[in-house]
Design an enzyme around this catalytic site. Structure first.
Site, mmCIF file in Angstrom:
data_model
loop_
_atom_site.group_PDB
_atom_site.id
_atom_site.type_symbol
_atom_site.label_atom_id
_atom_site.label_comp_id
_atom_site.label_asym_id
_atom_site.label_seq_id
_atom_site.Cartn_x
_atom_site.Cartn_y
_atom_site.Cartn_z
ATOM 1 N N HIS A 114 51.311 70.382 63.449
ATOM 2 C CA HIS A 114 50.386 70.976 63.074
ATOM 3 C C HIS A 114 49.959 70.629 61.631
ATOM 4 O O HIS A 114 50.726 70.929 60.798
ATOM 5 C CB HIS A 114 50.133 72.227 63.429
ATOM 6 C CG HIS A 114 48.730 73.079 63.301
ATOM 7 N ND1 HIS A 114 47.660 72.978 63.955
ATOM 8 C CD2 HIS A 114 48.513 73.677 62.079
ATOM 9 C CE1 HIS A 114 46.517 73.494 63.633
ATOM 10 N NE2 HIS A 114 47.223 74.214 62.391
ATOM 11 N N GLY A 148 50.841 80.279 73.703
ATOM 12 C CA GLY A 148 49.697 80.384 72.651
ATOM 13 C C GLY A 148 49.394 79.385 72.001
ATOM 14 O O GLY A 148 49.583 78.151 72.257
HETATM 15 C C1 GRF Z 1 47.856 64.774 62.928
HETATM 16 O O1 GRF Z 1 47.188 65.216 61.886
HETATM 17 C C2 GRF Z 1 48.755 65.920 63.633
HETATM 18 O O2 GRF Z 1 49.003 66.837 62.707
HETATM 19 C C3 GRF Z 1 47.554 66.622 64.408
HETATM 20 O O3 GRF Z 1 46.988 65.491 64.984
HETATM 21 C C4 GRF Z 1 46.985 64.378 64.133
HETATM 22 C C5 GRF Z 1 47.611 63.155 64.870
HETATM 23 O O4 GRF Z 1 47.549 61.935 64.150
HETATM 24 N N1 GRF Z 1 48.191 67.419 65.638
HETATM 25 P P1 GRF Z 1 48.275 60.541 64.722
HETATM 26 O O5 GRF Z 1 47.747 60.294 66.117
HETATM 27 O O6 GRF Z 1 49.746 61.107 64.706
HETATM 28 O O7 GRF Z 1 48.085 59.750 63.525
#
Ligand code: GRF
Length: 205
Positions: A114, A148
């Site tokens: 995240h 969650g």
């Molecule tokens: C990343 O910023 C990740 O933190 C979020 O979605 C984005 C995915 O980017 N969950 P990628 O497809 O890995 O380049």
């Protein structure tokens, strides 16, 4: 041997960083399958180039329930050895909420990245949320997935300092760089059995 399944929806840069680091740790992790819910996800081509099997399980016109869709994902994971006993599922920009049934079946075997320091700024547009709020530091978090939204036990976090002139784009880029560092690290820790969960906390040995 840990069988790794990665779920993506788009660019796949986190997936790429994990797959590349796994190539260096071949003896303990097998990159078993990359699954995308979108047929045009850029990450699919990257995975193929890296010699990893891919599958598209399109969600767009799927008529059933969330759990019925997830069962299709689970069937593919299982076929490739990514089981609740011997597998790890990495969500890497997978733009779907997974069902409680999936989470329960793969208890403590699904992890996510995240782009914020959870529990701050969960959900979407976390980089914009951080800028709008005016925090001085944000970052990224790898955590276990529970029922969650972005609430499961935290495994690793990295801090990113916010600059006065930052835009959503410039900040996102710096956070992403850190994501690419900590996600493969978390996968390796998991594969080496170095993460213990104790209530809300993880203990890394
Ligand atoms: C990343 O910023 C990740 O933190 C979020 O979605 C984005 C995915 O980017 N969950 P990628 O497809 O890995 O380049």
């Amino acid at each position: 041997m840990l069988n790794l399944g990665i779920l993506i929806s788009g660019r796949g840069s986190n997936m790429e960083s994990i797959l590349k680091s796994v190539k260096r740790e071949k003896s303990i992790i097998n990159s078993a399958i990359v699954i995308s819910n979108k047929p045009d996800a850029k990450g699919l081509k990257i995975a193929e180039k890296l010699g990893v099997k891919t599958e598209i399980i399109e969600s767009k016109n799927f008529k059933g329930t969330r759990w019925q869709y997830d069962k299709k994902i689970i069937a593919s994971l299982t076929k490739h050895g990514v089981t609740p006993q011997e597998g790890l599922v990495c969500l890497a920009g997978f733009m779907r909420i997974i069902s409680p049934e999936f989470v329960k079946k793969y208890k403590n075997r699904i992890i996510n990245i995240h782009p914020a320091l959870l529990p701050a700024f969960p959900g979407l547009d976390s980089q914009k949320q951080a800028l709008d709020y005016g925090v001085k530091h944000t970052g990224c978090t790898v955590h276990f997935v529970d029922a969650g939204m972005d609430t499961g036990p935290i495994i690793i976090q990295a801090v990113v300092k916010i600059k006065e002139k930052d835009t959503e784009d410039s900040l996102s880029k710096r956070i992403l760089k850190q994501e690419h560092e900590i996600y493969p690290k978390a996968v390796k820790l998991f594969a080496k059995n170095k993460i213990k969960i104790s209530g809300r906390k993880t203990i890394i040995s």
